[in-house]
Structures are given as structure tokens and as C-alpha cells.
Design a protein around this motif. Structure first.
Motif, PDB file in Angstrom:
ATOM      1  N   VAL A   1     -43.954   5.024 -26.012  1.00 29.24           N
ATOM      2  CA  VAL A   1     -43.032   3.737 -26.219  1.00 29.24           C
ATOM      3  C   VAL A   1     -43.808   2.635 -26.547  1.00 29.24           C
ATOM      4  O   VAL A   1     -45.122   2.564 -26.603  1.00 29.24           O
ATOM      5  CB  VAL A   1     -42.343   3.541 -24.781  1.00 29.24           C
ATOM      6  N   PRO A   2     -43.184   1.630 -27.100  1.00 22.06           N
ATOM      7  CA  PRO A   2     -43.987   0.428 -27.840  1.00 22.06           C
ATOM      8  C   PRO A   2     -44.106  -0.344 -26.492  1.00 22.06           C
ATOM      9  O   PRO A   2     -45.287  -1.352 -26.845  1.00 22.06           O
ATOM     10  CB  PRO A   2     -43.094  -0.123 -28.733  1.00 22.06           C
ATOM     11  N   ASP A   3     -43.398  -0.424 -25.674  1.00 18.13           N
ATOM     12  CA  ASP A   3     -43.921  -1.564 -24.318  1.00 18.13           C
ATOM     13  C   ASP A   3     -43.592  -0.915 -22.963  1.00 18.13           C
ATOM     14  O   ASP A   3     -42.264  -0.816 -22.749  1.00 18.13           O
ATOM     15  CB  ASP A   3     -42.769  -2.553 -24.766  1.00 18.13           C
ATOM     16  N   VAL A   4     -44.497  -0.514 -22.323  1.00 20.13           N
ATOM     17  CA  VAL A   4     -44.516   0.028 -21.243  1.00 20.13           C
ATOM     18  C   VAL A   4     -43.835  -1.049 -20.156  1.00 20.13           C
ATOM     19  O   VAL A   4     -42.986  -0.648 -19.150  1.00 20.13           O
ATOM     20  CB  VAL A   4     -45.539   0.690 -20.434  1.00 20.13           C
ATOM     21  N   ALA A   5     -44.265  -2.451 -20.360  1.00 20.45           N
ATOM     22  CA  ALA A   5     -43.654  -3.262 -19.207  1.00 20.45           C
ATOM     23  C   ALA A   5     -42.114  -3.490 -19.368  1.00 20.45           C
ATOM     24  O   ALA A   5     -41.303  -3.643 -18.425  1.00 20.45           O
ATOM     25  CB  ALA A   5     -44.250  -4.740 -19.487  1.00 20.45           C
ATOM     26  N   ARG A   6     -41.543  -3.191 -20.508  1.00 18.65           N
ATOM     27  CA  ARG A   6     -40.297  -3.426 -20.613  1.00 18.65           C
ATOM     28  C   ARG A   6     -39.444  -2.057 -20.217  1.00 18.65           C
ATOM     29  O   ARG A   6     -38.325  -2.192 -19.516  1.00 18.65           O
ATOM     30  CB  ARG A   6     -39.938  -3.357 -22.375  1.00 18.65           C
ATOM     31  N   VAL A   7     -40.143  -0.779 -20.251  1.00 18.54           N
ATOM     32  CA  VAL A   7     -39.653   0.371 -19.904  1.00 18.54           C
ATOM     33  C   VAL A   7     -39.548   0.360 -18.280  1.00 18.54           C
ATOM     34  O   VAL A   7     -38.428   0.497 -17.800  1.00 18.54           O
ATOM     35  CB  VAL A   7     -40.487   1.474 -20.295  1.00 18.54           C
ATOM     36  N   CYS A   8     -40.700  -0.338 -17.714  1.00 20.38           N
ATOM     37  CA  CYS A   8     -40.626  -0.460 -16.078  1.00 20.38           C
ATOM     38  C   CYS A   8     -39.593  -1.509 -15.885  1.00 20.38           C
ATOM     39  O   CYS A   8     -38.789  -1.258 -14.602  1.00 20.38           O
ATOM     40  CB  CYS A   8     -41.971  -0.791 -15.767  1.00 20.38           C
ATOM     41  N   ALA A   9     -39.243  -2.400 -16.378  1.00 26.91           N
ATOM     42  CA  ALA A   9     -38.141  -3.334 -16.163  1.00 26.91           C
ATOM     43  C   ALA A   9     -36.811  -2.679 -15.995  1.00 26.91           C
ATOM     44  O   ALA A   9     -35.956  -2.768 -15.207  1.00 26.91           O
ATOM     45  CB  ALA A   9     -38.234  -4.654 -16.729  1.00 26.91           C
ATOM     46  N   LEU A  10     -36.535  -1.926 -17.431  1.00 23.74           N
ATOM     47  CA  LEU A  10     -35.429  -1.100 -17.389  1.00 23.74           C
ATOM     48  C   LEU A  10     -35.449  -0.061 -16.153  1.00 23.74           C
ATOM     49  O   LEU A  10     -34.000   0.116 -15.807  1.00 23.74           O
ATOM     50  CB  LEU A  10     -35.473  -0.534 -18.785  1.00 23.74           C
ATOM     51  N   LEU A  11     -36.220   0.501 -15.809  1.00 21.93           N
ATOM     52  CA  LEU A  11     -36.249   1.877 -14.756  1.00 21.93           C
ATOM     53  C   LEU A  11     -35.998   1.110 -13.646  1.00 21.93           C
ATOM     54  O   LEU A  11     -34.949   1.478 -12.709  1.00 21.93           O
ATOM     55  CB  LEU A  11     -37.540   2.561 -14.696  1.00 21.93           C
ATOM     56  N   LYS A  12     -36.480   0.147 -13.087  1.00 28.79           N
ATOM     57  CA  LYS A  12     -36.134  -0.713 -11.790  1.00 28.79           C
ATOM     58  C   LYS A  12     -34.751  -1.171 -11.824  1.00 28.79           C
ATOM     59  O   LYS A  12     -34.051  -1.175 -10.676  1.00 28.79           O
ATOM     60  CB  LYS A  12     -37.277  -1.825 -11.566  1.00 28.79           C
ATOM     61  N   GLU A  13     -34.403  -1.737 -12.981  1.00 30.78           N
ATOM     62  CA  GLU A  13     -32.839  -2.337 -13.041  1.00 30.78           C
ATOM     63  C   GLU A  13     -31.935  -0.950 -13.088  1.00 30.78           C
ATOM     64  O   GLU A  13     -30.901  -1.049 -12.308  1.00 30.78           O
ATOM     65  CB  GLU A  13     -32.553  -2.919 -14.458  1.00 30.78           C
ATOM     66  N   GLY A  14     -32.301   0.254 -13.377  1.00 31.81           N
ATOM     67  CA  GLY A  14     -31.632   1.278 -13.156  1.00 31.81           C
ATOM     68  C   GLY A  14     -31.764   2.133 -11.940  1.00 31.81           C
ATOM     69  O   GLY A  14     -31.199   3.156 -11.504  1.00 31.81           O
TER      70      GLY A  14
ATOM     71  N   ALA B   1     -27.296  15.090 -15.334  1.00 37.24           N
ATOM     72  CA  ALA B   1     -28.547  14.992 -16.182  1.00 37.24           C
ATOM     73  C   ALA B   1     -28.325  14.102 -17.122  1.00 37.24           C
ATOM     74  O   ALA B   1     -29.421  13.176 -17.308  1.00 37.24           O
ATOM     75  CB  ALA B   1     -28.828  16.372 -16.541  1.00 37.24           C
ATOM     76  N   ILE B   2     -27.107  13.940 -17.897  1.00 33.97           N
ATOM     77  CA  ILE B   2     -26.924  12.943 -18.865  1.00 33.97           C
ATOM     78  C   ILE B   2     -26.932  11.655 -18.310  1.00 33.97           C
ATOM     79  O   ILE B   2     -27.719  10.615 -18.861  1.00 33.97           O
ATOM     80  CB  ILE B   2     -25.738  13.230 -19.883  1.00 33.97           C
ATOM     81  N   ALA B   3     -26.404  11.349 -17.185  1.00 40.03           N
ATOM     82  CA  ALA B   3     -26.291  10.191 -16.577  1.00 40.03           C
ATOM     83  C   ALA B   3     -27.662   9.497 -16.153  1.00 40.03           C
ATOM     84  O   ALA B   3     -28.255   8.356 -16.479  1.00 40.03           O
ATOM     85  CB  ALA B   3     -25.487   9.867 -15.278  1.00 40.03           C
ATOM     86  N   LEU B   4     -28.458  10.393 -15.782  1.00 39.50           N
ATOM     87  CA  LEU B   4     -29.953  10.187 -15.219  1.00 39.50           C
ATOM     88  C   LEU B   4     -30.848   9.775 -16.579  1.00 39.50           C
ATOM     89  O   LEU B   4     -31.323   8.979 -16.590  1.00 39.50           O
ATOM     90  CB  LEU B   4     -30.352  11.515 -14.797  1.00 39.50           C
ATOM     91  N   TYR B   5     -30.592  10.621 -17.652  1.00 41.76           N
ATOM     92  CA  TYR B   5     -31.218  10.321 -18.936  1.00 41.76           C
ATOM     93  C   TYR B   5     -30.949   8.878 -19.536  1.00 41.76           C
ATOM     94  O   TYR B   5     -31.880   8.190 -19.945  1.00 41.76           O
ATOM     95  CB  TYR B   5     -31.180  11.483 -19.862  1.00 41.76           C
ATOM     96  N   ARG B   6     -29.646   8.390 -19.218  1.00 43.67           N
ATOM     97  CA  ARG B   6     -29.283   7.389 -19.769  1.00 43.67           C
ATOM     98  C   ARG B   6     -30.005   5.936 -19.018  1.00 43.67           C
ATOM     99  O   ARG B   6     -30.244   5.181 -19.531  1.00 43.67           O
ATOM    100  CB  ARG B   6     -27.662   7.243 -19.671  1.00 43.67           C
ATOM    101  N   ARG B   7     -29.902   6.355 -17.485  1.00 42.03           N
ATOM    102  CA  ARG B   7     -30.585   5.392 -16.877  1.00 42.03           C
ATOM    103  C   ARG B   7     -32.031   5.395 -17.157  1.00 42.03           C
ATOM    104  O   ARG B   7     -32.640   4.268 -16.914  1.00 42.03           O
ATOM    105  CB  ARG B   7     -30.421   5.974 -15.172  1.00 42.03           C
ATOM    106  N   LEU B   8     -32.752   6.449 -17.389  1.00 40.54           N
ATOM    107  CA  LEU B   8     -34.051   6.320 -17.721  1.00 40.54           C
ATOM    108  C   LEU B   8     -34.393   5.827 -19.206  1.00 40.54           C
ATOM    109  O   LEU B   8     -35.497   5.647 -19.626  1.00 40.54           O
ATOM    110  CB  LEU B   8     -34.665   7.768 -17.973  1.00 40.54           C
ATOM    111  N   GLY B   9     -33.233   5.452 -20.009  1.00 34.26           N
ATOM    112  CA  GLY B   9     -33.446   4.652 -21.140  1.00 34.26           C
ATOM    113  C   GLY B   9     -33.180   5.539 -22.466  1.00 34.26           C
ATOM    114  O   GLY B   9     -33.614   4.828 -23.492  1.00 34.26           O
ATOM    115  N   PHE B  10     -32.722   6.625 -22.244  1.00 39.95           N
ATOM    116  CA  PHE B  10     -32.606   7.467 -23.575  1.00 39.95           C
ATOM    117  C   PHE B  10     -31.143   7.397 -23.851  1.00 39.95           C
ATOM    118  O   PHE B  10     -30.202   7.524 -23.308  1.00 39.95           O
ATOM    119  CB  PHE B  10     -33.070   8.731 -23.230  1.00 39.95           C
ATOM    120  N   HIS B  11     -31.160   7.336 -25.396  1.00 37.04           N
ATOM    121  CA  HIS B  11     -29.700   7.679 -25.825  1.00 37.04           C
ATOM    122  C   HIS B  11     -29.495   9.174 -25.872  1.00 37.04           C
ATOM    123  O   HIS B  11     -30.081  10.095 -26.455  1.00 37.04           O
ATOM    124  CB  HIS B  11     -29.627   7.128 -27.319  1.00 37.04           C
ATOM    125  N   VAL B  12     -28.384   9.728 -25.264  1.00 33.31           N
ATOM    126  CA  VAL B  12     -28.126  11.231 -25.023  1.00 33.31           C
ATOM    127  C   VAL B  12     -26.448  11.293 -25.436  1.00 33.31           C
ATOM    128  O   VAL B  12     -25.676  10.816 -24.456  1.00 33.31           O
ATOM    129  CB  VAL B  12     -28.290  11.585 -23.611  1.00 33.31           C
TER     130      VAL B  12
END
Length: 307
Positions: free
Chosen positions: A265-278, A21-32
Motif C-alpha cells: 500500500v502507498p500509506d500504512v498510516a492511512r490504512v491503519c486509520a481505515l482499519l480502526k475506523e472499521g 467474507a465480502i463484508a470483511l474485505y470491504r472493511r479491510l479497505g478492498f473493493h470486492v
């Protein structure tokens, strides 16, 4: 008149494997940070062994997402190697009650995991939890009264105990529902808010109910909140037939169920890029917001909303 429930305090994502779960949330872009797990010596002079439940928080500005898993006594299975073992410290006369409560929580978590892995905890935030308790009682909503527990918090000056005042509402079939006093600003500096995805706050929980049961559940939640359900949140109620309009492709295994939550989040485009990278799939809600489906997020869809 000010409301005694203002927003979400936290949601609890119950998982069977904390490391996963922690590995997943870190891929989602959260600090855990590493999880904490209580420990108790099985006999006098023995080393403390983990038991009960382990948890970790993705802290946000006024809220958090909790990851929580039951722990088999003496076992670290499913825990990451850097899990923080927290030996229980309590007067001997209080220990039996404390152990009973921890075991009851662990049993409840195991039952929820058997039901499905996902969101089973929904706690609302209140500036006056005592007033909320009085209003709920007057409205005929059963609850366990206001309790106070201490949560260990890492601070620059060492571990301090943060008092947490809360109540739990009786008999909600979707999980643990309750009210918690607003986060203590004195401890805010100790929270990790530097998430790579920029997450700021937890703003919505989505509860899906069987078709034909929306009206009584709405009435129940309006009594919880002390006001009508609105589009501004903090909880959205959906009949199963209408869920695809909001979350295309989502099909909860059992109902009623908390199926999703939303963070700003302040920038959904940035989030989408991060998610796809993960390597995470991204869909679009009926409102045009990106979300990661439950099947890829351990049973709980996660919506990202531009602040």
C-alpha cells in the motif's frame, strides 16, 4: 537466465459464508464486487440453480486475492443477494466432465473449510507456464500438466471470456499449489483497482510448518520455484516456534498451513486509520508492519506493507 516463476499470481481464501467474507474485505479497505456462482438447470425447462463454488476477487495490479466458498446445490445460503448467477454453457458431450470437475472442486473446498477457514490456495505467476511445467517435470515435481479454462470478465463491451492457463502441483498438504500464466494485460482495464486502502500488489505468502519439518518443506518449495528461498519472497517459510517472531499472537489450528499474506500500500498510516475506523484490531509484525490477526479476518492474517 530468467526465472519461469516471478511472483505471486493469487491466494485463495476459503470461507464458509461469502456474504460475511465480502463484508470483511470491504472493511479491510478492498473493493470486492459481487461474487459469481455457476448454475445449472436441474431439468429441461427449469430455471438454473447455483451449485459448485462461488468466488469473488479483490483485484490488484498484477495479482489478486480470491474469496471462494462451496455452494450447496440449489441453495443461495451464505451468498449475498447480488451474487451473479452464471448459467453453464457447454456442449452436451462436455457437460459430464465439467460437472465432475466442479463437484470435485466443491468437495475439496468443503474439506478445507472443515480443516480451517483461511488460506488454502497459493498460485505463482509465470511468463512461460509451459517452461515452468517442463522444469518441474525435470525436477521430479508431479503436476497435472498445463490446462486452459475460460473466466467470464465484465468489460465495458459486455462479458468476455479471459483464457487462464495453469497447472496444479501434486500432493502439497497445505492446499492447492500451482503456477498460472501472467495476467492478460488485455483484460487489465476491466479489473477494479481503486481500493480505499490503496492496495497495489500481493507480494508475500507465509507458510507455517511443524517444528522440525522446515528443511524438507524448504527443499520442496525451492524445487517449485527453481531457485533458493529468499527474503524478497514470494513465499516465506516459518517453523511454528518462530512464527511469533513474525506474527505475534498467531496460533494456527493445524499445520502445515498458509497463515498470512501481504499486500503493498502507498500509506500504512492511512490504512491503519481505515482499519480502526472499521473496528478491526491492528497488530505489528516483527518487521514493524501492521497486520490484522487471523482471528479477526476469517482465519488468514493480512499484512500491509508500505510500497
Amino acid at each position: 537466465m530468467p526465472h519461469d516463476i516471478t511472483r505471486l499470481h493469487h491466494v485463495g481464501h476459503v470461507v464458509s459464508d461469502m456474504a460475511q467474507a465480502i463484508a470483511l474485505y470491504r472493511r479491510l479497505g478492498f473493493h470486492v464486487p459481487p461474487p459469481s456462482v455457476p448454475a445449472l438447470a436441474p431439468s429441461e425447462g427449469a430455471a438454473p440453480e447455483p451449485f459448485g463454488a462461488a468466488n469473488a476477487h479483490a483485484d490488484l495490479s498484477r495479482s489478486f486475492v480470491e474469496l471462494v466458498t462451496p455452494v450447496k446445490p440449489g441453495s443461495t445460503a451464505g451468498l449475498p443477494p447480488d451474487a451473479r448467477i452464471v448459467p453453464l454453457q457447454a456442449p452436451p458431450e462436455n457437460l459430464p466432465v465439467l460437472l465432475s470437475r466442479i463437484e470435485a472442486t466443491s468437495t475439496q473446498l468443503r474439506g478445507w473449510c472443515d480443516r480451517f477457514e483461511g488460506l488454502h490456495i497459493l498460485m505463482f505467476s509465470s511468463p512461460d507456464v509451459d517452461a515452468a511445467a517442463d522444469r518441474l517435470t525435470a525436477a521430479g515435481v508431479g503436476h497435472g500438466g498445463v490446462n486452459t479454462v475460460g473466466r467470464p470478465v465484465e468489460t465495458p463491451n459486455g462479458v468476455r471470456t479471459e483464457p487462464v492457463r495453469y497447472l496444479e502441483i501434486d500432493g502439497a498438504p497445505e492446499g492447492r499449489i500451482g503456477v498460472v500464466a501472467d495476467l492478460d494485460p488485455e483484460f487489465q482495464h476491466a479489473r477494479h483497482l481503486d481500493h480505499p486502502n490503496g492496495a497495489q500488489d500481493l507480494v508475500e505468502a507465509v507458510l507455517c510448518v511443524p517444528d522440525g519439518q522446515l528443511s524438507p518443506v524448504r527443499e520442496r518449495y525451492e524445487r517449485y520455484l527453481g531457485r533458493p528461498i529468499s527474503a524478497e519472497g514470494p513465499v516465506t517459510l516459518m517453523a511454528k516456534a518462530d512464527l511469533p517472531d513474525l506474527l505475534p499472537g498467531e496460533d494456527p489450528p493445524v499445520l502445515p498451513a498458509l497463515v498470512a499474506c501481504a499486500v503493498t500500500v502507498p500509506d500504512v498510516a492511512r490504512v491503519c486509520a481505515l482499519l480502526k475506523e472499521g473496528g478491526l484490531p491492528v497488530r505489528e509484525t516483527g518487521r514493524g508492519e501492521p497486520f490484522v490477526p487471523a482471528e479477526s479476518a476469517l482465519g488468514a492474517a493480512l499484512i500491509f506493507r508500505e510500497a
